[in-house]
Design a protein around this motif. Structure first.
Motif, mmCIF file in Angstrom:
data_model
loop_
_atom_site.group_PDB
_atom_site.id
_atom_site.type_symbol
_atom_site.label_atom_id
_atom_site.label_comp_id
_atom_site.label_asym_id
_atom_site.label_seq_id
_atom_site.Cartn_x
_atom_site.Cartn_y
_atom_site.Cartn_z
ATOM 1 N N ALA A 72 0.846 -1.190 0.000
ATOM 2 C CA ALA A 72 0.000 0.000 0.000
ATOM 3 C C ALA A 72 0.881 1.240 0.000
ATOM 4 C CB ALA A 72 -0.924 -0.005 1.210
ATOM 5 N N PHE A 73 0.718 2.056 -1.012
ATOM 6 C CA PHE A 73 1.541 3.258 -1.150
ATOM 7 C C PHE A 73 1.008 4.403 -0.293
ATOM 8 C CE2 PHE A 73 3.917 2.607 -5.395
ATOM 9 C CZ PHE A 73 4.070 1.257 -5.121
ATOM 10 N N GLU A 74 -0.163 4.179 0.294
ATOM 11 C CA GLU A 74 -0.796 5.213 1.098
ATOM 12 C C GLU A 74 -1.688 4.506 2.091
ATOM 13 O OE1 GLU A 74 -3.538 8.518 2.150
ATOM 14 O OE2 GLU A 74 -3.973 6.482 1.513
ATOM 15 N N LYS A 75 -1.809 5.079 3.298
ATOM 16 C CA LYS A 75 -2.456 4.381 4.412
ATOM 17 C C LYS A 75 -3.953 4.151 4.204
ATOM 18 C CE LYS A 75 -2.048 6.465 8.290
ATOM 19 N NZ LYS A 75 -1.448 7.222 9.399
ATOM 20 N N LEU A 76 -4.643 5.174 3.723
ATOM 21 C CA LEU A 76 -6.087 5.041 3.517
ATOM 22 C C LEU A 76 -6.388 3.948 2.482
ATOM 23 C CD1 LEU A 76 -8.921 6.161 4.094
ATOM 24 C CD2 LEU A 76 -8.551 7.843 2.295
ATOM 25 N N GLU A 77 -5.506 3.829 1.500
ATOM 26 C CA GLU A 77 -5.709 2.808 0.466
ATOM 27 C C GLU A 77 -5.508 1.407 1.049
ATOM 28 O OE1 GLU A 77 -7.181 3.722 -2.337
ATOM 29 O OE2 GLU A 77 -7.073 5.688 -1.393
ATOM 30 N N ALA A 78 -4.636 1.290 2.066
ATOM 31 C CA ALA A 78 -4.463 0.013 2.759
ATOM 32 C C ALA A 78 -5.772 -0.393 3.415
ATOM 33 C CB ALA A 78 -3.352 0.123 3.797
ATOM 34 N N LEU A 79 -6.419 0.585 4.043
ATOM 35 C CA LEU A 79 -7.706 0.316 4.692
ATOM 36 C C LEU A 79 -8.760 -0.077 3.656
ATOM 37 C CD1 LEU A 79 -9.716 0.470 7.107
ATOM 38 C CD2 LEU A 79 -9.979 2.898 6.595
ATOM 39 N N ARG A 80 -8.770 0.657 2.543
ATOM 40 C CA ARG A 80 -9.778 0.419 1.511
ATOM 41 C C ARG A 80 -9.714 -1.010 0.968
ATOM 42 N NH1 ARG A 80 -11.847 4.487 -0.775
ATOM 43 N NH2 ARG A 80 -9.971 5.755 -0.697
#
Lengths: 188, 579
Positions: A72-80
Motif C-alpha cells: 500500500a503506497f498510502e495508508k487510507l488505500e491500505a484500509l480500503r
C-alpha cells in the motif's frame, strides 16, 4: 503461486512497481499476469494493480480474500483494500497520508489509527515512512521502489534477480536513485 | 522469445508480424496503447486521426489500395466509425482490414458500458475475441489474413482487462506481405442502391461461409475434462471461469463471436448435463443458444452490468464462498481529481463562481463536475458540449427563458467533433459561448499528439491547426485567447460574451501540468497570521490545499506553484515560498 496487490493514489508510480514485479517473476520461470489501470482513475484517484504468478495463471484480477501481500503506497488505500488479503496475509504500508477530496472539503474525516486497527484483524503489518526513505534516496517519487525493496527481502527470489528486473524496467537516468531506494527498503 | 506484454502491445505485435502496413486511430481508453505501440515499428505507417470515423475511413482507403490496414478505438468510438463499418461490410476489402474495439465493462474510464458485439451483428462483419496477450497477438495476426480470405472487415473485440493486463507472449518475425493490386470494381466499391442490393446478397452468403468455417476453426476451442458441467464462454470471462472452476468443468471457448457457430455449440450442449454461458455485458451467446433451442443458464444468475469475477462464478455455480477479513471501518472514497497545477481548474473555478449552465464534454475536464467545483451540467459524448449548448440556448431563447450558459471542450475533442457543432452555432447564429480548453495535448488518454499540437504520433513536426484562425474562418467574430490562471480576465470575458446575443469562443490556453516541458514553480505557503480561515481557497478543489486541525495548509509535495489559489485568496495570505 503468489498474488500481490499494489494499491495507491494515481500518480504514485504503482504501474512501474507492478512491471518490476512482473519481470522478476517472469525471469524466475513463472507464468505471470499483471493487471494495470489506465485512464481516468490515474488522475489522483484510488488505483490498484495486480501481479499474479504461479505454474499457470488464469484471471489477471485478485479478488477479496485472494491477496498474499498488499503493497500500500498510502495508508487510507491500505484500509480500503484490506479485505482483499487472505487470512494471515501480509501488508506493507507507507504511512504517508494523502487526503482524498471528501476529506479536503470536510465531507469526511481521514480515519485514525489505521495501522493499529488492521493489526487487530490479524494482518501482519509492516508500516514504514517510505516517503522519507525515498527522499533519502534522492527522489520523493521512489517510494514505489522502497516498498518493493521491503517486499523483496522476504521473498523467495534472490536479490540479484530483483536488481536485474529494476535495471530492465527503470529509465537509465533514474537507475541510481532507484537502486538506492531499493537498498533502503531491502535493509529496512 | 518469451516476453511479458500488455494485451494492447500484443495486438500491435500481432498486426506487425501479420504484415500490417497502415494504421490510423483516435485515442480512447482502453484501446490507446495499440496504436502507440504500432508507432514504434518503422515498417508500419501510423497516425493519429482527427476522430474514429476519419481513422476507419483512412484505414479502409488503404485497404482498398491493397494494403493491410488497421484502426483502433474504444467501444463508443465505434459508434462514430459505425457509418464506415456498416457499408464497408457490404463492399468487403482488398487488403486485410481490421478494427480493434475495446469495451469497458465496469466503466473504468467510460461514459457507458455498451457491448460492441451488437455492432458486429448489426453490421454483419466478422468479429473475433482474444482472452489474453498470447491470443491478442495470435488473433490480430490471423485477422489480417482472414479479412482477405473472407472479404470482410474484421472487428477484434477487446475489453479493459484483456487490453490492460500483461501476460506472456512469444514473438516471431514479421511476414513479408506484398501490397495487393487495386483493380477498379464499381459493382463492389460504389455503394449506390443497384450495387448495394447485390452486395447484400454476398454479405449474407459470406456469413454462412464463415459460420461453416467457424465450426471447425482453431479460434474456437473445446476443452474436455470429463465433467458433466459445460461452460460456453469467450474473452476475459474464460479466464474468470478457469480461475473459478479449473478442471472441474468442460469448456467451449469461442474465439469467433460473429457469426457464432451452431453445430459445435449443439454438440457441446448435448454432451453435458448442465451448460452455463459466461459472458460479460449482454446475453449475445446465450440468446444464440436459446434460438437454437438449447437449454443453457446465464443472465438469470449473472449480471448484465459490470465485470464478472471468479468469486461470483464460484458462488453461483459451485455454491462456494471465500473467507475474508472485514474492514474495521469504511474508507472515504477517493475519486479522481484534476491534478495540482491543472490549467482546467482556473476555468472551472470561474464557471462555478458565476453559476453558469455548463455543457460538458469528454476528457480530463469532465472532472469539473466533481465536488467542490461541481461546475458541469451535462456530459454525454464527444463533441456534444458544443451542439447541445446550441440546442439548449435556442430552446431557452424561443421560450423566453433567461439562462447564462457556456460549453467547455478540450482541444482534441474540439477537433474530433466539436468543430462541426460550432459550425452549426455560427451558421444558425445562436447566442452560444464555447470555451476551448487548449492544454496542447490529448490529456486523459495519456498525452497523445493531435492536429493542434504541431507534432505527429512519432513526435515529428507537422502543421498545427490554429484554433483561433479556424473558429474565425467558420464565422465566429467574437474570439478571445485567455490564460486560464488569469481568473480576473477570464471572469470578465465570460461575463461579457455570455451577455451578448452572438456566437463567441474563448480559447483558454495553457499546457497540461503533466507535460515534461512544463516545469513546476516553487510551492506556495499560507501565512497563518494573515489567513482568516474563510475557506475560499478550498473552493478551487486542489488536492494540494487541505484543512488540517481547523487550519488551511499547502502540501508542498503536491503543490506545483501554479499560483491559482494565490489569486483566489482575498486577504493575500497565500504567498510563494521563499527559496
Amino acid at each position: 503461486m503468489g498474488n500481490i496487490m499494489i494499491v495507491g493514489v494515481g500518480g504514485q508510480g504503482t504501474l512501474l512497481a507492478s512491471r518490476v514485479l512482473g519481470n522478476v517473476f517472469l525471469a524466475s520461470g513463472y507464468d505471470v499476469k499483471v493487471s494495470e489501470v489506465h485512464g481516468m482513475s490515474q488522475r489522483g484517484g484510488s488505483v490498484v494493480t495486480y501481479v499474479k504468478y504461479g505454474k499457470e495463471v488464469y484471471s489477471p484480477i485478485i479478488e477479496k480474500g485472494g491477496a498474499d501481500i498488499i503493497l500500500a503506497f498510502e495508508k487510507l488505500e491500505a484500509l480500503r483494500y484490506c479485505e482483499y488479503l487472505k487470512k494471515g496475509g501480509r501488508l506493507i504500508v507507507n504511512t504517508q497520508e494523502i487526503d482524498p477530496m471528501p476529506v479536503i472539503t470536510g465531507a469526511a474525516k481521514y480515519p485514525e489509527d489505521i495501522v493499529k486497527k488492521l493489526e487487530a484483524l490479524g494482518i501482519s503489518v509492516t508500516a514504514l515512512d517510505a516517503l522519507s526513505l525515498a527522499n533519502e534516496a534522492g527522489n520523493a517519487k521512489a517510494i514505489n521502489v522502497v516498498l518493493l525493496g521491503v517486499g523483496a527481502k522476504s521473498s523467495e527470489i534472490a536479490k540479484e534477480k530483483w536488481i536485474e528486473a529494476l535495471k530492465a524496467t527503470v529509465p537509465e537516468k533514474l537507475l541510481d536513485i532507484n537502486l538506492k531506494a531499493f537498498e533502503l527498503g531491502y535493509n529496512y | 522469445m518469451k516476453k511479458l506484454m500488455l494485451g494492447n502491445d500484443a495486438v500491435a505485435r500481432g498486426l506487425y508480424e501479420g504484415g500490417l502496413s497502415f494504421a490510423s486511430s483516435y485515442p480512447g481508453t482502453p484501446s490507446t496503447e495499440i496504436t502507440e505501440a504500432l508507432a514504434k515499428y518503422d515498417d508500419v505507417y501510423s497516425e493519429w486521426a482527427s476522430n474514429e470515423k476519419v481513422a476507419a475511413e483512412a484505414a479502409f482507403g488503404a485497404s482498398v489500395a491493397g494494403a493491410r490496414s488497421f484502426c483502433a478505438m474504444k467501444h463508443v468510438g465505434l459508434n462514430v466509425a459505425a457509418d464506415l463499418l456498416y457499408t464497408a461490410s457490404y463492399t468487403g476489402v482488398n487488403g486485410g482490414f481490421v478494427i480493434a474495439v475495446a469495451d469497458d465493462p465496469g466503466m473504468h474510464s467510460s461514459q457507458n458500458e455498451q457491448d460492441s458485439r451488437h455492432h458486429a451483428i448489426a453490421s454483419k462483419a466478422m468479429m473475433i475475441e482474444p482472452s489474453d496477450s498470447a491470443e491478442c497477438l495470435e488473433f490480430a495476426k490471423k485477422a489480417l489474413a482472414l479479412s482477405e480470405r473472407f472479404d470482410t472487415p474484421i472487428i477484434l473485440r477487446l475489453s479493459t482487462r484483456v487490453s490492460h493486463s500483461q501476460s506472456i507472449v512469444t514473438v516471431s518475425e514479421r511476414d513479408v506481405v506484398p501490397m495487393k493490386k487495386y483493380e477498379k470494381n464499381i459493382g463492389k466499391y460504389v455503394m449506390m442502391p443497384g450495387n448495394a442490393i447485390k452486395r447484400h446478397v454476398a454479405v449474407e452468403e459470406r456469413l454462412e461461409t464463415i459460420k461453416s468455417w467457424a465450426e471447425n476453426c482453431e479460434l474456437n476451442k473445446t476443452e474436455i475434462n470429463g465433467s458433466k458441467t459445460g461452460i460456453i464462454t469467450s474473452g476475459i470471462s474464460y479466464q474468470y471461469a478457469k480461475e473459478a472452476l479449473g478442471d472441474g468443468a468442460d469448456y467451449l471457448k469461442l474465439g469467433v463471436i460473429n457469426p457464432l457457430p451452431e453445430n459445435i455449440i449443439k454438440e457441446f450442449c448435448a454432451s453435458h448435463e448442465t451448460v452455463w454461458v459466461l459472458e460479460e455485458l449482454d446475453d449475445i451467446i446465450e440468446t444464440h443458444c436459446k434460438k437454437l433451442g438449447l437449454e443453457v443458464k446465464g443472465k438469470q444468475f449473472f449480471s448484465l452490468r459490470g465485470e464478472y469475477t471468479a468469486t461470483e462464478i464460484k458462488r453461483v455455480i459451485k455454491g462456494e464462498t471465500v473467507e475474508t477479513v472485514t474492514a474495521p471501518e469504511s474508507a472515504p472514497v477517493r475519486p479522481p481529481v484534476m491534478c495540482p497545477g491543472c490549467p482546467h481548474r482556473g476555468v472551472f473555478y470561474v464557471l462555478s463562481k458565476l453559476k453558469l449552465y455548463v455543457s460538458g464534454d469528454i476528457g480530463c475536464y469532465t472532472l469539473g463536475a466533481a465536488a467542490p467545483l461541481s461546475a458541469i451540467d451535462t456530459t454525454i459524448c464527444m463533441g456534444a458540449s458544443v451542439s447541445m449548448l446550441h440546442g439548449f440556448n435556442v430552446a431557452n431563447k424561443n421560450a423566453g427563458v433567461a439562462a447564462k450558459s457556456v460549453a467547455v471542450i478540450g482541444d482534441s475533442t474540439f477537433i474530433h467533433s466539436g468543430i462541426t457543432g460550432l459550425i452549426d452555432i455560427a451558421y444558425n447564429r445562436s447566442n452560444s459561448t464555447v470555451i476551448i480548453l487548449d492544454n496542447s495535448i490529448t490529456g486523459m488518454t495519456g498525452h497523445q499528439q493531435n492536429p493542434t499540437t504541431g507534432k505527429t504520433i512519432k513526435g515529428d513536426p507537422t502543421a498545427a491547426v490554429s484554433l483561433e484562425a479556424l473558429v474565425k474562418a467558420i464565422g465566429i467574430e467574437l474570439v478571445s485567447i485567455v490564460d486560464p490562471f488569469d481568473v480576473k480576465t477570464l471572469e470578465a470575458k465570460v461575463k461579457e460574451y455570455t451577455s451578448l446575443d452572438a456566437p463567441s469562443v474563448i480559447i483558454c490556453r495553457r499546457p497540461c501540468a503533466l507535460l515534461k516541458y512544463v516545469k513546476p514553480s516553487a510551492p506556495v505557503t499560507i501565512n497563518s497570521e494573515k489567513c482568516v480561515n474563510c475557506g475560499m481557497c478550498l473552493k478551487a478543489g486542489c488536492p494540494a490545499i487541505v484543512k488540517k486541525d481547523g487550519k488551511m495548509q499547502i502540501n508542498p509535495v503536491l503543490c506545483t506553484g501554479c499560483g491559482l489559489c494565490e489569486k483566489i485568496c482575498a486577504v493575500g495570505a497565500i504567498v510563494k515560498e521563499a527559496k
